[in-house]
Design an enzyme around this catalytic site. Structure first.
Site, PDB file in Angstrom:
ATOM      1  N   ASP A 126      -0.402   5.231   1.311  1.00 12.22           N
ATOM      2  CA  ASP A 126      -1.829   5.561   1.345  1.00 12.22           C
ATOM      3  C   ASP A 126      -2.718   4.318   1.367  1.00 12.22           C
ATOM      4  O   ASP A 126      -2.319   3.240   0.920  1.00 12.22           O
ATOM      5  CB  ASP A 126      -2.213   6.349   0.081  1.00 12.22           C
ATOM      6  N   ASP A 127      -3.933   4.548   1.796  1.00 11.41           N
ATOM      7  CA  ASP A 127      -5.079   3.632   1.632  1.00 11.41           C
ATOM      8  C   ASP A 127      -5.149   2.507   2.658  1.00 11.41           C
ATOM      9  O   ASP A 127      -6.067   1.702   2.608  1.00 11.41           O
ATOM     10  CB  ASP A 127      -5.133   3.012   0.226  1.00 11.41           C
TER      11      ASP A 127
ATOM     12  N   TYR B 270      -7.248  10.705  -4.489  1.00 13.69           N
ATOM     13  CA  TYR B 270      -6.895  11.020  -5.888  1.00 13.69           C
ATOM     14  C   TYR B 270      -6.062  12.298  -6.014  1.00 13.69           C
ATOM     15  O   TYR B 270      -5.809  12.758  -7.125  1.00 13.69           O
ATOM     16  CB  TYR B 270      -8.156  11.172  -6.766  1.00 13.69           C
TER      17      TYR B 270
ATOM     18  N   HIS C 298       1.579   2.900  -1.879  1.00 18.57           N
ATOM     19  CA  HIS C 298       0.363   2.354  -1.254  1.00 18.57           C
ATOM     20  C   HIS C 298       0.688   1.049  -0.539  1.00 18.57           C
ATOM     21  O   HIS C 298       1.205   0.121  -1.166  1.00 18.57           O
ATOM     22  CB  HIS C 298      -0.697   2.114  -2.329  1.00 18.57           C
TER      23      HIS C 298
HETATM   24 NI    NI Z   1      -5.749   6.847  -1.894  1.00 17.08          NI
END
Ligand code: NI
Length: 300
Positions: A95-96, A187, A241
């Site tokens: 993610d991200d 989240y 991540h």
């Molecule tokens: Ni995230």
């Protein structure tokens, strides 16, 4: 009476402190086996409890409210923490990103092992690093939506959701030519109406996770590896991540160990295609109580 309230006050405070400690301890202290909240009907895995802080901030972790939303029997499944699969299939997700420097390193590691992953990307990072996303898609990885700027979708109204989803979908499509079919809410924060909206209005399946090494919080490669190895099982969706060097550094050992254990990596959509939602829940699921949803928990 005065002396009663004098005693009651501190006693109450102790109870509150105790409960608060227990709650945060259960959610955040990774090395201790977490007493997991039980899924209700369909999901054999616990709902995810905590997730990442937004990029570059020190915002405390939020708690994902009631992830999973198991539908009534016969209804379409709208969100996934894990899948019921026959065989050692798992999906690892990042993610991200995309990150200009770390994601290419990760892509090299995945390529060397023939592993397909799923990337839940932020629209604002896609427009900053379109070539990285293009490469990820070209190498067979799945790309999912993770909002534009990591705002909780439960906090804005329909217009905010529209902006977060549409701008990100457009950025992804422009960079790699494919429109995502999956979304991971920032989240892990979702609720019945947001999940339903994402499915029905945007055609996006909501993807959560069942393995969380808390790599955004514990920036230690050995910890990331050991947590993932400890909790991954057939059908798992692993959360990581690709914006933290410690996570990237953990990957060679993590991926090699998972392969050695016999796990086979597929994308999230491939895992969902193997899902057998009609399976009865595992034995430990029915007995445990559902987690309390007190206002204080929801506010985190
Ligand atoms: Ni995230």
């Amino acid at each position: 009476m005065k002396h009663n309230s004098w005693i009651l006050g501190p006693a109450l405070a102790l109870v509150v402190i105790g409960a608060t400690f227990k709650l945060s301890h259960a959610q955040n202290a990774a090395p201790v086996p977490t007493p997991v909240p039980a899924p209700k009907i369909e999901n054999p895995r616990p709902p995810a409890a905590t997730q990442l802080a937004p990029q570059g901030t020190s915002t405390p972790a939020m708690q994902a409210p009631a992830a999973g939303q198991p539908p009534a029997s016969g209804q379409k499944r709208l969100s996934y923490n894990a899948c019921n699969v026959e065989g050692p299939y798992i999906a690892i997700t990042f993610d991200d990103g995309p990150s200009a420097t770390l994601t290419p390193r990760l892509l090299d590691m995945l390529k060397a092992r023939g592993i397909k992953a799923t990337f839940f990307v932020l629209g604002q990072c896609v427009v900053a690093n379109p070539d990285v996303l293009k490469r990820a898609a070209a190498e067979g990885h799945e790309i999912g939506n993770h909002s534009w700027d990591h705002k909780a979708l439960t906090k804005g109204g329909p217009a905010a959701i529209a902006m977060e989803v549409n701008q990100t979908n457009a950025a992804i499509e422009q960079a790699c030519g494919k429109r995502p079919t999956l979304i991971r809410p920032p989240y892990g924060a979702t609720n019945t109406s947001v999940t339903k909206r994402l499915n029905e209005d945007y055609g996006l399946k909501v993807i959560l996770w069942d393995v969380d090494p808390l790599d955004w919080k514990v920036r230690n490669s050995a910890h990331v590896t050991s947590e993932i190895l400890k909790h991954t099982q057939d059908g798992s969706i692993i959360l990581a991540h690709d914006i933290h060097p410690s996570t990237i550094e953990a990957m060679p050992a993590t991926l090699d160990a998972l392969l050695k254990k016999g796990f086979k990596f597929v994308t999230v959509s491939e895992l969902i295609a193997m899902d057998r939602p009609q399976l009865p829940p595992k034995k430990e699921a029915p007995a445990a109580p559902t987690p309390a949803k007190s206002p204080s928990q929801k506010k985190h």
